[in-house]
Design an enzyme around this catalytic site. Structure first.
Site, PDB file in Angstrom:
ATOM      1  N   TYR A  29      -8.124  -6.454  47.289  1.00 31.94           N
ATOM      2  CA  TYR A  29      -9.085  -7.344  47.978  1.00 31.94           C
ATOM      3  C   TYR A  29      -9.568  -8.496  47.097  1.00 31.94           C
ATOM      4  CZ  TYR A  29     -12.887  -3.921  46.610  1.00 31.94           C
ATOM      5  OH  TYR A  29     -13.756  -3.071  46.001  1.00 31.94           O
ATOM      6  N   GLU A  30     -10.178  -9.454  47.717  1.00 27.82           N
ATOM      7  CA  GLU A  30     -10.544 -10.743  47.080  1.00 27.82           C
ATOM      8  C   GLU A  30      -9.323 -11.447  46.505  1.00 27.82           C
ATOM      9  OE1 GLU A  30     -13.392 -11.627  47.826  1.00 27.82           O
ATOM     10  OE2 GLU A  30     -14.375  -9.730  48.210  1.00 27.82           O
TER      11      GLU A  30
END
Lengths: 592, 592
Positions: free
Chosen positions: B437-438
């Protein structure tokens, strides 16, 4: 999750075209009739079973898990498992490589390994139950009395009964000298077995009529080490149908393989019978363990193949961003992520590891058959050396790479991979245990540097090096022969370092063991990639119509050499770094 | 699972002794008063919170998970989470590094990162809720109108409200140009937001009174790419208390972080307000994303620290087999497994990665503060360059190594690690998402080779190399200075290769990106290990009484150089291997 498809074409390529395994097997008295038609038909049937019966139960089995009933001490496996197991047994799959005199089909062990790969791709948890039974079959076949064999083998081979390996106790896993389970001799020649075993796969379940537990225990006054353990056969139900007090006390809650019942087993004065000689249990245990180790390697390979199929399918479908070299599918809002170099890197790492590991595993399996059945004792010995040498490599490297492939596969899927929807996170969880059980991969590496390099005073490893060198000499023009030769030299340097330093100080061998095993495996895979590329070259030169298939082999070999084999430099350096930086730390300094 | 203990001594070593961070921070107008006493006291309080409040909820939170009620569309977090979050907010931890004019404490960002490390060691799932809020705070602080700031920032900073980042949609994650969520202008200056977002952390929960969603959406007639997306603020409850139609449609079922609510969010004509300029949403998004990326790096580090503590504790207690150099604890039935070289290897890999990563992260965090607050614009620029360059390295390497450390830790525990009893399998599962994620770690690597190497025409990377070279020149006698110099040369070679080849063909840069980022990180850690060893040397020379502590730093540096930095040779070779073996495959050949 996309449906699993057994990679039959690739299995055939390795088995038939690269290893020419039918020819080798047909040289064995027991396998004269085993040819392409029979082998191919069996693999196709196994593929159908794996694809259509086992694979659909994998995700649901993980979600449902096994249930333990403390009242009845019974274990319920996931819905569908009993019926699928029945189909598996009735199809003769438990009997494939077993002795015909006890109802087995007497087919090659390597064929069994190929089937195991597909079973584990489809449903590792379900495959565990018959998998463990094989350990019991091997132990009885090698060490049981004729009476014991007659009583148990037909039922175990037919799959009507299953078997377990009861080794671990709460205070000991790796160090079996510490076991506390006791065996008291009884007047009738049997023994009363008392103690607690943990992590017993299939210790209790609802798949079969009876369970034959093979239990390590100590006789009274046995020596306080591994030289004081004996092996006992303890059936769940005795011959007259009475329940033996060998009860499941609960299930472990685990990261993965949730459809496989991992039991605490309480033996409460259960009746058992000695297998083999008193205090020689460790030897019998290794009979079970060695073949189990190869099978665990196949589990890693099977999981890797499934992960590759899922992630490749995703990468072809998922549209995100444009190719760095300009749009590839201009009429879609973005290109499939397969166009991106790093997505390709993650997929190709999986691909070349899987195919290289497959070649290594089938090669080892083929020599297992030769070691068992060849008429010439010298040939048997040579093959046995190879199998012994390569078994820890197969177990550790195929499971390490199974885990790496599953993780690379998950990464290709991004956030989708972290959800349960695609099933790939289950593959990561399921695969994690394969690096641990049947001897952790660290123990495999110690086995390699400790026992196996020393085998016959270095005979096994020398003969393996001679085999590769002989091949390189005979095939100097094979693709990447020079790269293989360079890696082999590094492996030989590392081997020499261990032989020299490890002789003086076993901790040096211990410190080198894990990077050494990996160097061994990467070098061996380089050899197999060179062989596979050479076979592909010949097929293309002969005008094969499968140009994409054989072309991909050549390109895969290129990728392996350019971007995977590069690791050997670092591994050799790590081997030669020695133990000093490891052993310098006091206990206190680890926390400082 | 053994209790987590915050590594305060080591944090202080890096922050105070190696980086001399108090001196640097005190040179900033905003931090003149920030000294050892204050910093130390805050870290001690954070440690107590992490150890006593957050950590005990981690295992139970994983087992219970979050529950969604389809009737009310409400989400219930695990038992204890609401009370712990309240304590977190009331303790001022949400406000630590926020602007005093909106109720923040105005303390350094790097201090917030250090707190985040402890929070994530203790309970990643719980830490996600306030963690994501920071993205919203940053976006509003940078791009909101004064009115928006006055309305939202005090409540977000106090933790009474939380925030989300609503970017991903079913058809797009990495490629945000593909979003379909629409924003229709309304007569009163607001917008009606309609669309579905997925994987929204904290999209709905029972921890706070209101949720401020920051939503990427397209204005009518916006261009069909990332140049056509805008950022909107969409509160769960409007000012007058009415419920805005921004509803949770369900929760994802995930491999880990099960205590963190990952929501499908349906915006059904919800009222929202534009943040920043129309069609400039991507810029605003990166404001959220860049600080979030550093924080995700801290998550990886936090998990690694926890895994190390669990596995070291196990290795000290677990008795299996004797040391290869003779019994170490003769009165026990076996030695603790800590005596075995390969167990040490697995533990020390964790140890040196954790401490090296900690130094890298705090260094980056310190420069984040300098970049924000220094009076001299040139100094600000230099620090900002460093932060931009190192952010993808921190995010990707700390999470990759967080996962590797958790897995090495699990392996130390063997079968015990695979059961849920020790909590380490949860660390492996929880950590897995941090690599995704990110921005996946592959995207981080592309950011590094694409955007960051090009920053200011190469200014950022040149100035970073000059910094390391300057240090090496000034500290030529530092332990391992030569090894750092060698690795730096390899990194420079790789950088030059990418600059040359990537300029001609961006796919070359893409093919090199992941091994390049790793080479960058390993080289940077070598520099920090040399710095840490030098500091330790000075302390010992000055007669410090903490000889075990500083001695361990010297030994850790030795281990890092001897057995970890060896990887750089292979990585450079992989970078230079180029794209050809990746790009040669047709789609068909991947499956052949």
């Amino acid at each position: 999750m996309p449906a699993y498809r057994a990679p039959l074409r690739d299995m055939r390529f390795v088995f038939d075209e690269v290893l020419d395994a039918y020819a080798t097997l047909q040289s064995l008295p027991s396998q004269r009739e085993f040819g392409n038609d029979l082998g191919g038909a069996i693999l196709e049937e196994a593929a159908k079973l794996a694809e259509n019966v086992l694979a659909p139960l994998n995700g649901p089995g993980d979600k449902q898990g096994c249930q333990y009933d403390p009242q009845s001490k019974a274990v319920k496996t996931p819905d569908g498992f009993p019926a699928a197991y029945k189909q598996f047994a009735e199809g003769g799959w438990t009997a494939l490589a077993c002795a015909p005199e006890f109802g087995g089909q007497g087919l090659p062990h390597v064929l069994n390994m190929m089937v195991e790969e597909m079973v584990c791709s489809a449903n590792l948890s379900l495959g565990m139950y018959p998998g463990l039974t094989h350990g019991a079959i091997n132990a009885l076949t090698e060490h049981g009395t004729r009476e014991q064999q007659d009583q148990y083998l037909p039922k175990l081979i037919s799959g009507e009964w299953t078997g377990t390996m009861c080794l671990t106790e709460p205070q000991c896993g790796t160090d079996l000298g510490l076991i506390r389970t006791r065996a008291l001799p009884q007047a009738d020649g049997s023994y009363a077995i008392s103690g607690t075993k943990i992590w017993i796969t299939g210790g209790e379940h609802d798949l079969a009529d009876n369970i034959a537990h093979l239990v390590l225990a100590k006789l009274p006054d046995a020596p306080d080490s591994v030289k004081g353990i004996s092996l006992f056969l303890v059936p769940k139900f005795l011959e007259d149908g009475t329940r033996n007090p060998a009860f499941c006390g609960g299930l472990e809650h685990k990261m993965g393989i949730k459809g496989s019942a991992t039991c605490v087993m309480n033996f409460e004065g259960a009746r058992g019978w000695l297998i083999g000689e008193p205090n020689k249990g460790l030897k019998c245990m290794f009979t079970m363990m060695n073949s189990a180790r190869l099978m665990v390697g196949m589990q890693g390979l099977g999981i890797a193949e499934s992960a590759y199929q899922v992630s490749l399918g995703f990468a072809k479908e998922r549209l995100q961003s444009r190719s760095l070299s300009g749009p590839k599918v201009a009429d879609k809002p973005a290109d499939p992520i397969l166009v991106h170099p790093d997505v390709r890197r993650m997929l190709l790492r999986q691909k070349v590891m899987i195919e290289g590991c497959r070649a290594l595993a089938y090669f080892t399996g083929m020599h297992l058959d030769v070691a068992h059945d060849h008429e010439d004792p010298q040939v048997r010995q040579q093959s046995d050396d190879l199998v012994q040498l390569l078994t820890p490599v197969v177990k550790a490297f195929l499971t390490d790479e199974g885990f790496n492939c599953a993780n690379d596969g998950l990464q290709v899927l991004g956030g989708s991979g972290f959800t349960e929807d695609w099933g790939i996170e289950q593959l990561v969880r399921d695969c994690r245990i394969t690096r641990i059980y049947e001897g952790t991969n660290g123990i495999q590496a110690l086995d390699l540097v400790g026992r196996k390099l020393a085998l016959g005073g270095g005979r096994a490893v020398r003969s393996y090096f001679a085999l590769v060198e002989g091949w390189l000499k005979a095939n100097a023009d094979a693709p990447h022969a020079a790269a293989v030769g360079k890696a082999l030299k590094q492996l030989q340097q590392a081997t020499m370092w261990i032989a020299t330093e490890g002789m003086k100080d076993p901790e040096q061998a211990g410190a080198a063991s894990v990077p050494y095993l990996r160097l061994f495996a990467l070098t061996t895979l380089a050899w197999f990639w060179s062989r596979m590329a050479l076979t592909a070259q010949h097929k293309l030169a002969a005008g094969s119509s499968e140009s994409a298939f054989y072309g991909a082999k050549l390109k895969s070999a290129d990728f392996y050499m350019a971007r995977v084999l590069t690791e050997t430099d670092s591994l050799l350096a790590e081997v030669q770094a020695g133990k000093s930086s490891l052993m310098a730390f006091s206990e206190e300094e680890f926390a400082a």
